[in-house]
Structure formats: C-alpha cells, structure tokens
Write a protein that holds these residues in place. Structure first.
Motif, PDB file in Angstrom:
ATOM      1  N   GLY A   1      32.641  56.163   4.499  1.00  0.00           N
ATOM      2  CA  GLY A   1      31.666  55.686   4.843  1.00  0.00           C
ATOM      3  C   GLY A   1      30.648  56.623   5.525  1.00  0.00           C
ATOM      4  O   GLY A   1      30.832  57.837   5.611  1.00  0.00           O
ATOM      5  N   PRO A   2      29.423  56.235   5.881  1.00  0.00           N
ATOM      6  CA  PRO A   2      28.376  56.726   6.346  1.00  0.00           C
ATOM      7  C   PRO A   2      28.590  57.918   7.701  1.00  0.00           C
ATOM      8  O   PRO A   2      27.827  58.756   7.807  1.00  0.00           O
ATOM      9  N   ARG A   3      29.799  57.246   8.265  1.00  0.00           N
ATOM     10  CA  ARG A   3      29.793  58.110   9.660  1.00  0.00           C
ATOM     11  C   ARG A   3      31.174  59.034   9.422  1.00  0.00           C
ATOM     12  O   ARG A   3      31.642  59.493  10.276  1.00  0.00           O
ATOM     13  N   PHE A   4      31.347  59.274   8.238  1.00  0.00           N
ATOM     14  CA  PHE A   4      32.634  60.129   7.704  1.00  0.00           C
ATOM     15  C   PHE A   4      32.602  61.224   8.731  1.00  0.00           C
ATOM     16  O   PHE A   4      33.715  61.487   9.116  1.00  0.00           O
ATOM     17  N   ARG A   5      31.623  62.145   8.637  1.00  0.00           N
ATOM     18  CA  ARG A   5      32.091  63.356   9.225  1.00  0.00           C
ATOM     19  C   ARG A   5      32.288  63.455  10.592  1.00  0.00           C
ATOM     20  O   ARG A   5      33.259  64.077  11.179  1.00  0.00           O
ATOM     21  N   SER A   6      31.158  62.628  11.213  1.00  0.00           N
ATOM     22  CA  SER A   6      31.474  62.608  12.871  1.00  0.00           C
ATOM     23  C   SER A   6      32.985  62.072  13.339  1.00  0.00           C
ATOM     24  O   SER A   6      33.579  62.666  14.055  1.00  0.00           O
TER      25      SER A   6
ATOM     26  N   ASP B   1      47.099  51.850   3.874  1.00  0.00           N
ATOM     27  CA  ASP B   1      46.912  52.935   3.062  1.00  0.00           C
ATOM     28  C   ASP B   1      45.790  53.036   1.832  1.00  0.00           C
ATOM     29  O   ASP B   1      45.144  51.991   1.873  1.00  0.00           O
ATOM     30  N   GLY B   2      45.533  54.137   1.356  1.00  0.00           N
ATOM     31  CA  GLY B   2      44.310  54.235   0.590  1.00  0.00           C
ATOM     32  C   GLY B   2      43.202  54.838   1.405  1.00  0.00           C
ATOM     33  O   GLY B   2      43.356  54.956   2.520  1.00  0.00           O
ATOM     34  N   TRP B   3      41.874  54.428   0.841  1.00  0.00           N
ATOM     35  CA  TRP B   3      40.656  54.857   1.596  1.00  0.00           C
ATOM     36  C   TRP B   3      40.573  53.583   2.350  1.00  0.00           C
ATOM     37  O   TRP B   3      40.773  52.535   2.425  1.00  0.00           O
ATOM     38  N   VAL B   4      40.107  54.019   3.661  1.00  0.00           N
ATOM     39  CA  VAL B   4      39.741  53.421   4.972  1.00  0.00           C
ATOM     40  C   VAL B   4      38.242  53.225   5.265  1.00  0.00           C
ATOM     41  O   VAL B   4      37.602  54.608   5.634  1.00  0.00           O
ATOM     42  N   ARG B   5      37.607  52.419   5.527  1.00  0.00           N
ATOM     43  CA  ARG B   5      36.177  52.283   5.931  1.00  0.00           C
ATOM     44  C   ARG B   5      36.214  52.965   7.266  1.00  0.00           C
ATOM     45  O   ARG B   5      37.016  52.768   8.063  1.00  0.00           O
ATOM     46  N   ASP B   6      35.036  53.624   7.618  1.00  0.00           N
ATOM     47  CA  ASP B   6      34.718  54.456   8.794  1.00  0.00           C
ATOM     48  C   ASP B   6      34.928  53.481  10.097  1.00  0.00           C
ATOM     49  O   ASP B   6      35.334  53.570  10.971  1.00  0.00           O
ATOM     50  N   THR B   7      34.274  52.261   9.874  1.00  0.00           N
ATOM     51  CA  THR B   7      34.340  51.127  10.964  1.00  0.00           C
ATOM     52  C   THR B   7      35.683  50.504  11.135  1.00  0.00           C
ATOM     53  O   THR B   7      36.137  50.450  12.313  1.00  0.00           O
ATOM     54  N   ASP B   8      36.741  50.562   9.923  1.00  0.00           N
ATOM     55  CA  ASP B   8      38.018  50.203  10.243  1.00  0.00           C
ATOM     56  C   ASP B   8      38.883  51.179  10.939  1.00  0.00           C
ATOM     57  O   ASP B   8      39.673  51.280  11.861  1.00  0.00           O
TER      58      ASP B   8
ATOM     59  N   TRP C   1      37.337  56.387  24.500  1.00  0.00           N
ATOM     60  CA  TRP C   1      36.090  56.289  24.857  1.00  0.00           C
ATOM     61  C   TRP C   1      35.005  56.608  23.696  1.00  0.00           C
ATOM     62  O   TRP C   1      34.203  56.116  23.270  1.00  0.00           O
ATOM     63  N   MET C   2      35.557  58.010  23.057  1.00  0.00           N
ATOM     64  CA  MET C   2      34.718  58.506  21.860  1.00  0.00           C
ATOM     65  C   MET C   2      34.675  57.611  20.763  1.00  0.00           C
ATOM     66  O   MET C   2      33.622  57.532  20.092  1.00  0.00           O
ATOM     67  N   PHE C   3      35.857  57.033  20.514  1.00  0.00           N
ATOM     68  CA  PHE C   3      35.940  56.274  19.187  1.00  0.00           C
ATOM     69  C   PHE C   3      35.394  54.981  19.528  1.00  0.00           C
ATOM     70  O   PHE C   3      34.646  54.555  18.572  1.00  0.00           O
ATOM     71  N   ALA C   4      35.214  54.496  20.699  1.00  0.00           N
ATOM     72  CA  ALA C   4      34.947  53.028  21.148  1.00  0.00           C
ATOM     73  C   ALA C   4      33.427  53.228  21.155  1.00  0.00           C
ATOM     74  O   ALA C   4      32.610  52.219  20.656  1.00  0.00           O
ATOM     75  N   ALA C   5      32.695  54.371  21.455  1.00  0.00           N
ATOM     76  CA  ALA C   5      31.269  54.782  21.092  1.00  0.00           C
ATOM     77  C   ALA C   5      30.929  54.539  19.944  1.00  0.00           C
ATOM     78  O   ALA C   5      29.617  54.422  19.780  1.00  0.00           O
ATOM     79  N   GLU C   6      31.830  54.549  18.813  1.00  0.00           N
ATOM     80  CA  GLU C   6      31.151  54.543  17.522  1.00  0.00           C
ATOM     81  C   GLU C   6      30.994  53.120  17.076  1.00  0.00           C
ATOM     82  O   GLU C   6      30.698  52.990  15.983  1.00  0.00           O
ATOM     83  N   GLN C   7      31.706  52.146  17.752  1.00  0.00           N
ATOM     84  CA  GLN C   7      31.750  50.923  17.310  1.00  0.00           C
ATOM     85  C   GLN C   7      30.305  50.332  17.399  1.00  0.00           C
ATOM     86  O   GLN C   7      29.496  50.704  18.400  1.00  0.00           O
ATOM     87  N   THR C   8      29.777  49.716  16.435  1.00  0.00           N
ATOM     88  CA  THR C   8      28.575  48.826  16.819  1.00  0.00           C
ATOM     89  C   THR C   8      28.431  47.552  16.725  1.00  0.00           C
ATOM     90  O   THR C   8      29.445  46.698  16.479  1.00  0.00           O
TER      91      THR C   8
END
Length: 156
Positions: free
Chosen positions: A43-48, A96-103, A149-156
């Motif tokens: 996903g688009p936020r893969f790196r962070s 299992d398998g690929w997982v979207r960044d939001t998931d 907190w750091m993961f929750a801040a990634e939620q949109t």
C-alpha cells in the motif's frame, strides 16, 4: 543440577510467575505478528508502517528477554517454546498473504489494545506480591502505549 530459588515468598511467586509467563507469550507473539505484517504489507504507506513494525518488533523482543530473565531470576524457568506461544497466544494477527497498509495498522492497534489491557491487569495483580515485576510491567506498558499511539496516528 542446582535450582534457582526465589527471593519472594511462595504465595507471591504464583501471581508473579503467571504475570511474567503471560507477558512473555504476548511479547513473543507480538514480535511474530509484527514481522508477519512487516514482510507482507502493501500500500501507499508501506515504508513508514514497515519501519514502525520493525520498531515494535525490536521493543517486543527486547522486553521479552527482560521478562524471561526476571522470571529466571525468581527461580521460574521461562517458557518461550514455539508450541507454548502457539497454544497460548490470543491476540489478533494479520491474515496470511499480502495485507493492505490500512489493515496492518488496524491489526496492530487491536493487538496492542488487547496486550495493554492485559498488562494493566497484571500491573494491578503484582502490586503487592512483587513491586519489582510490577515496575517492569509498567515500563513495558508505557512502550506499548507509545507504539499503539504511533500506529493509531496512521489511521485515517
């Protein structure tokens, strides 16, 4: 073979031992689900998020070692065997398998919420039996809350 004897009374050892063993299982499990998500995130936020997962895994592994050593110091052999983790780990993990960044973010927030709630119960349970272990659990909880907190801040 010599056996390490506890420095705390037997009555306190059971509560403390359960708290340490359950925390060890959860920390090792968190490190595994963190790595699983780390390897399979897309996903688009893969790196962070990929980098944040590494931070969580590193913290979980480091604290797992500290928890296991605390257990051993009290004369309680820690159990981090794969079959123990597999049979006792109950936090949510990624599919299992690929997982979207939001998931991935949602899974990590949910897993950390659950781990933190259990740690807070153990903090309360160890207050009188072993304040040293309680202090360790407080330190771990503070770090996991920061990670949450750091993961929750990634939620949109």
């Amino acid at each position: 073979m010599s056996v390490v004897k506890s420095t705390i009374p037997d009555s306190a050892l059971h509560v403390t031992g359960d708290a340490l063993q359950n925390t060890l299982v959860e920390l090792l499990g968190l490190s595994l689900i963190g790595k699983q998500a780390h390897w399979n995130i897309v996903g688009p936020r893969f790196r962070s998020i990929h980098l944040q997962l590494d931070e969580l895994v590193s913290a979980a592994r480091s604290f797992a070692d500290t928890v296991a050593e605390r257990s051993a110091a009290l004369g309680l052999p820690p159990d981090g065997r794969p079959e123990t983790i597999a049979s006792r780990f109950i936090l949510p993990g990624p599919k299992d398998g690929w997982v979207r960044d939001t998931d991935v973010v949602q899974v990590m927030v949910d897993a950390l919420d659950s781990a933190i709630a259990r740690l807070r119960e153990r903090i309360e349970a160890t207050e009188k039996p072993d304040p040293v272990t309680q202090d360790l659990l407080i330190t771990i909880t503070a770090e996991l809350e920061k990670q949450r907190w750091m993961f929750a801040a990634e939620q949109t």
